[in-house]
Structures are given as C-alpha cells and as structure tokens.
Design a protein around this motif. Structure first.
Motif, PDB file in Angstrom:
ATOM      1  N   ILE A   1       0.830  -1.201   0.000  1.00 39.17           N
ATOM      2  CA  ILE A   1       0.000   0.000   0.000  1.00 39.17           C
ATOM      3  C   ILE A   1       0.865   1.252   0.000  1.00 39.17           C
ATOM      4  O   ILE A   1       0.612   2.206  -0.756  1.00 39.17           O
ATOM      5  N   LEU A   2       1.908   1.260   0.808  1.00 44.34           N
ATOM      6  CA  LEU A   2       2.767   2.436   0.879  1.00 44.34           C
ATOM      7  C   LEU A   2       3.594   2.624  -0.382  1.00 44.34           C
ATOM      8  O   LEU A   2       4.200   3.684  -0.582  1.00 44.34           O
ATOM      9  N   ASP A   3       3.628   1.620  -1.256  1.00 45.02           N
ATOM     10  CA  ASP A   3       4.335   1.723  -2.524  1.00 45.02           C
ATOM     11  C   ASP A   3       3.495   2.425  -3.584  1.00 45.02           C
ATOM     12  O   ASP A   3       3.994   2.766  -4.653  1.00 45.02           O
ATOM     13  N   LEU A   4       2.205   2.662  -3.283  1.00 44.88           N
ATOM     14  CA  LEU A   4       1.330   3.352  -4.225  1.00 44.88           C
ATOM     15  C   LEU A   4       1.590   4.854  -4.179  1.00 44.88           C
ATOM     16  O   LEU A   4       2.129   5.386  -3.210  1.00 44.88           O
ATOM     17  N   TYR A   5       1.151   5.514  -5.234  1.00 45.72           N
ATOM     18  CA  TYR A   5       1.351   6.954  -5.336  1.00 45.72           C
ATOM     19  C   TYR A   5       0.227   7.701  -4.631  1.00 45.72           C
ATOM     20  O   TYR A   5      -0.936   7.300  -4.681  1.00 45.72           O
ATOM     21  N   GLY A   6       0.572   8.800  -3.973  1.00 47.54           N
ATOM     22  CA  GLY A   6      -0.413   9.668  -3.365  1.00 47.54           C
ATOM     23  C   GLY A   6      -0.173  11.104  -3.788  1.00 47.54           C
ATOM     24  O   GLY A   6       0.928  11.636  -3.601  1.00 47.54           O
ATOM     25  N   LEU A   7      -1.175  11.736  -4.364  1.00 44.91           N
ATOM     26  CA  LEU A   7      -1.032  13.114  -4.831  1.00 44.91           C
ATOM     27  C   LEU A   7      -1.011  14.056  -3.629  1.00 44.91           C
ATOM     28  O   LEU A   7      -1.970  14.125  -2.863  1.00 44.91           O
ATOM     29  N   TYR A   8       0.091  14.790  -3.472  1.00 48.32           N
ATOM     30  CA  TYR A   8       0.285  15.656  -2.305  1.00 48.32           C
ATOM     31  C   TYR A   8      -0.493  16.958  -2.459  1.00 48.32           C
ATOM     32  O   TYR A   8      -0.608  17.519  -3.551  1.00 48.32           O
ATOM     33  N   ASN A   9      -1.055  17.419  -1.348  1.00 46.49           N
ATOM     34  CA  ASN A   9      -1.760  18.687  -1.307  1.00 46.49           C
ATOM     35  C   ASN A   9      -1.396  19.362   0.011  1.00 46.49           C
ATOM     36  O   ASN A   9      -1.657  18.829   1.091  1.00 46.49           O
ATOM     37  N   ALA A  10      -0.765  20.523  -0.059  1.00 50.25           N
ATOM     38  CA  ALA A  10      -0.249  21.180   1.145  1.00 50.25           C
ATOM     39  C   ALA A  10      -1.353  21.544   2.124  1.00 50.25           C
ATOM     40  O   ALA A  10      -1.185  21.431   3.347  1.00 50.25           O
ATOM     41  N   GLU A  11      -2.495  21.974   1.591  1.00 50.30           N
ATOM     42  CA  GLU A  11      -3.597  22.356   2.479  1.00 50.30           C
ATOM     43  C   GLU A  11      -4.108  21.153   3.269  1.00 50.30           C
ATOM     44  O   GLU A  11      -4.312  21.226   4.484  1.00 50.30           O
ATOM     45  N   TYR A  12      -4.302  20.041   2.567  1.00 53.21           N
ATOM     46  CA  TYR A  12      -4.749  18.829   3.251  1.00 53.21           C
ATOM     47  C   TYR A  12      -3.686  18.320   4.211  1.00 53.21           C
ATOM     48  O   TYR A  12      -3.983  17.808   5.292  1.00 53.21           O
TER      49      TYR A  12
ATOM     50  N   ARG B   1       1.054  10.374   4.920  1.00 51.64           N
ATOM     51  CA  ARG B   1       1.338   9.731   3.630  1.00 51.64           C
ATOM     52  C   ARG B   1       0.244   8.727   3.279  1.00 51.64           C
ATOM     53  O   ARG B   1      -0.230   8.661   2.138  1.00 51.64           O
ATOM     54  N   LEU B   2      -0.179   7.940   4.250  1.00 52.34           N
ATOM     55  CA  LEU B   2      -1.244   6.961   4.036  1.00 52.34           C
ATOM     56  C   LEU B   2      -2.537   7.646   3.602  1.00 52.34           C
ATOM     57  O   LEU B   2      -3.237   7.160   2.701  1.00 52.34           O
ATOM     58  N   ALA B   3      -2.857   8.781   4.235  1.00 44.19           N
ATOM     59  CA  ALA B   3      -4.092   9.486   3.885  1.00 44.19           C
ATOM     60  C   ALA B   3      -4.064   9.939   2.432  1.00 44.19           C
ATOM     61  O   ALA B   3      -5.075   9.843   1.721  1.00 44.19           O
ATOM     62  N   PHE B   4      -2.912  10.435   1.955  1.00 48.83           N
ATOM     63  CA  PHE B   4      -2.813  10.855   0.558  1.00 48.83           C
ATOM     64  C   PHE B   4      -2.882   9.651  -0.385  1.00 48.83           C
ATOM     65  O   PHE B   4      -3.500   9.722  -1.453  1.00 48.83           O
ATOM     66  N   ILE B   5      -2.240   8.561  -0.009  1.00 44.16           N
ATOM     67  CA  ILE B   5      -2.303   7.357  -0.837  1.00 44.16           C
ATOM     68  C   ILE B   5      -3.736   6.869  -0.944  1.00 44.16           C
ATOM     69  O   ILE B   5      -4.221   6.523  -2.036  1.00 44.16           O
ATOM     70  N   PHE B   6      -4.438   6.858   0.172  1.00 47.48           N
ATOM     71  CA  PHE B   6      -5.829   6.392   0.140  1.00 47.48           C
ATOM     72  C   PHE B   6      -6.688   7.350  -0.675  1.00 47.48           C
ATOM     73  O   PHE B   6      -7.522   6.919  -1.478  1.00 47.48           O
ATOM     74  N   ARG B   7      -6.470   8.629  -0.483  1.00 46.83           N
ATOM     75  CA  ARG B   7      -7.248   9.621  -1.230  1.00 46.83           C
ATOM     76  C   ARG B   7      -7.035   9.466  -2.734  1.00 46.83           C
ATOM     77  O   ARG B   7      -7.945   9.719  -3.533  1.00 46.83           O
TER      78      ARG B   7
END
Length: 408
Positions: free
Chosen positions: A72-83, A111-117
């Motif tokens: 799961i942590l190997d997946l990409y997560g789009l970063y958002n500074a506000e979130y 990081r997990l929250a962004f990956i899940f999002r």
C-alpha cells in the motif's frame, strides 16, 4: 456468481513511459472476458465526519500484515499542502491520556491518507435509513486495480457493485497481448474542460488520450476495417496520420475563426464524442458482434443520460425526454444481446440491469419535470457510463476510485 470470478490474472504490472506503473495484458483477452477480480486490501468508513473516516483508515491499516502495508505504501499519493496541514494537525493531537504518536508515525499516517485519497474506490455508498439517519458507506484500495491507468475511452469496464468487497474488471473490447489495460477515472463525457479539470485536480496529470486530444478513435478505425472485410471490401490505408478537429488534419480547424481555441475545442469535443459513440454502435450492430454490442450500447446509454442531464440544465424538457428514451433503448439492447452471449445470470447483465433500474428510478423525478436528472450513474465503472476513480497518478504508481473521495 463466485465461479465467474475464479480467474488467473491475464496481466502484469510494469512501468509505463509517462504514467508510472500500469497493468499490461500477458495474453490476448476477448471482449467480455473477466480480467480482474480483486478483493479489497484496505478500507475505511465513508461518513460525513472526516475524523471518523481518518480514524477507521488508521485502525484498519494497523491491523494489516506487514507485506500488505508495504504494498500500500508503494502506491502513489497526490500531495496537497492544504490537506497535509489538516492531516498533521489531527494526527499530532494528543490522545485522552496525554500521549501522542511519534513524528515518524504522524508522517506515515499523512502519507497513508494521501495514498488512500488517490487510490480508493467506493465499495458501499452512503444511504439514508428509514428513520432519516445516514448509514456509513465504505471506500477501499485494491492493489492491482490501483495500478490501472486512465483513458476516457478505456478498454476495461469496471465495477465495485457486483460482488461486495471486490473490484471486477471486464474487457470491453478485444485486448492484444502487450496492450495496457485502462479504466476511466471519471464519467468520460463532455465537456472537455470539465474532464481536464477533474483529472488534473484529482490525479495531477493532463489527460492526452484520443478523446481529449480530439483524435479519431483507434478502436472505431479497427471496427471500420473489420466491417470493410465483412462486406468483402479491402480496407483503405490511412496515410494521413491521426485526425483531429472532427475529421480535419491538424492546423485546419474549420471555418469558425471567430471562436477562441477553448470554445472551438469544446464544440469539436461535443461533436466528435457523439460521432464516436453513435458510429461505434452502428459498426458493431452491422458486424453482428454481440459482445461488442453489449458494451457499445451500454456506453451509448450513459452518453444519452449525460445529454438528458444537459438538456434539463438548459430547461429543454422535450430534448431531455428524447435523450432519456434513447438511453433506455440502448441499455435494453445491451441487456438483450448480453443475455444471448453470456446468459441472464452473468455478472455483466447484473451491471446493466442495475443501471437500467437507475434509469427507471429517475423517470418520474427527471423526465416528468423535477431536477433529478443526475441519478442514473448506478454502475461504478464502464466506458462512458460510470462514476469515476479516486485520486492520483501524477508521476507515480497511479490510483483509482469508484467515486472521487476528497472528503478527508
């Protein structure tokens, strides 16, 4: 139905040229063949309370084995500074006993929250109970499905509604060994600007598929060649390169010189989209290819539902009623031919019937004058019928979500 999903994966994950990881066919795949049936790896609640959602995500993640956590942590997560600031504030807050997680753990959860999002699919929609309360929904990550890249004219129909807790992907056309398997992250209908904005804001990349670059459909061209052979006519060689702007070569955009580039693109997108969908139905109908007919008419039904919704927004009830009837006719054709090919108990027919019921449910509210014209998105997947995918490709490993969840 479980027997239908007992398949060996006909794909492998590998790097693409521009879109991070993707799934590629390891053999030829026939139209209508199940290509993926994957159990959810990580889920969380979907409620109006964002903190409840985050708590359930972390709790379920911590219950996983280390191998699944690593994947799961190997997946990409789009970063958002506000979130990120919101997530950090929440995860850094002390527990009732005054203790708090170490900084390393806080950063992991962010990081997990962004990956899940970026990678979650809707599993169970929130619903209102008879007493008026809202029952929680669920969203989840499917490890292989999260590797699938996007196209607005994808070759895999997908749903998370057919078997609870499973992502099911079905080839919507013949796929050759080595071809990439693609799904649509959004409802791939006009307008072009809306598609681009959804993709760029949700996944961090610009879609340059044939639909968004206003090119002729390669799939339709293959069908045209098949029809010429079917008629006993030698296929004509296309020597002009990809055609865009509704059949004109690049640089010859037509006579509407007074239009701005964006206006011209939107007009051409609407015209080309309609031509692509309608011609595809004509081609597979004349060829008599029943599996292809199932998916072409399913797509056409979704497209006419979009046209119905647009007509209602423009206060054009007459056109809306016509488009509604066309949507119903196309899905009825899809169900009829699908039953001939696969039998009435196949999961593909369940998907089509679910969508048909959604159309029937909005008949009174939408066609007879209310504002419910956005109701028939009952299947979470399909080439032009369904709901989108969730979150971030960018330059990483990609992700997908049954309905873009940005509620953290």
């Amino acid at each position: 139905m479980a027997d239908q999903l007992s398949i060996e994966d006909p794909f492998e994950a590998r790097l693409t040229d521009e879109m991070g990881m993707g799934l590629f066919a390891t053999r030829d795949i026939d139209t209508g063949e199940y290509v993926i049936a994957e159990k959810c790896a990580l889920w969380r609640l979907k409620t109006e309370d964002k903190l409840v959602n985050l708590d359930s995500l972390v709790e379920n993640y911590e219950a996983l084995d280390q191998d699944t956590k690593t994947k799961i942590l190997d997946l990409y997560g789009l970063y958002n500074a506000e979130y990120a600031a919101v997530f950090r504030s929440y995860f850094a807050a002390p527990y009732p006993d005054g203790s708090r997680d170490p900084d390393e753990k806080i950063e992991l959860y962010i990081r997990l929250a962004f990956i899940f999002r970026s990678n979650n699919f809707q599993i169970l929609e929130q619903r209102r109970l008879p007493d008026g309360r809202m029952a929680a929904g669920k969203s989840g990550i499917f490890l292989n499905a999260s590797r699938m890249n996007h196209s607005c004219d994808s070759n895999v129909f997908w749903s998370t509604d057919l078997t609870t807790g499973y992502f099911v992907g079905i080839a919507s056309r013949n796929i050759k060994e080595g071809d990439e398997l693609t799904i649509s992250y959004i409802v791939p209908t006009p307008p072009l600007a809306m598609r681009r904005e959804l993709i760029e804001s949700g996944w961090g990349f610009t879609c340059n598929c044939e639909v968004c670059s206003l090119q002729d459909s390669t799939y339709n061209q293959l069908l045209e060649e098949a029809l010429e052979l079917h008629r006993g006519v030698a296929p004509q060689e296309n020597t002009g390169g990809p055609v865009n702007y509704v059949g004109q070569q690049p640089g010859n955009e037509g006579e509407n010189r007074g239009e701005g580039e964006g206006e011209r693109e939107e007009r051409d997108d609407e015209i080309l989209f309609q031509e692509r969908v309608e011609r595809r139905c004509e081609l597979v109908d004349e060829l008599g290819w029943l599996p292809e007919q199932f998916f072409a008419h399913f797509q056409a039904s979704g497209y006419n539902h979009y046209r119905m919704t647009k007509a209602f927004s423009e206060n054009n009830a007459g056109d809306a009623n016509d488009f509604y009837n066309e949507a119903c006719a196309h899905i009825a054709t899809s169900i009829e031919v699908g039953a001939q090919v696969w039998g009435r108990h196949d999961l593909k027919l369940a998907a089509a019937r679910s969508y048909q019921r959604a159309l029937f449910d909005i008949a009174d509210s939408s066609v007879n004058g209310a504002n419910g014209a956005n109701g028939a998105n009952g299947v979470n997947g399909a080439n032009g019928v369904n709901g989108g995918h969730g979150g971030g490709h960018g330059g990483g490993n990609g992700g997908s979500d049954g309905s873009y969840d940005s509620d953290e």
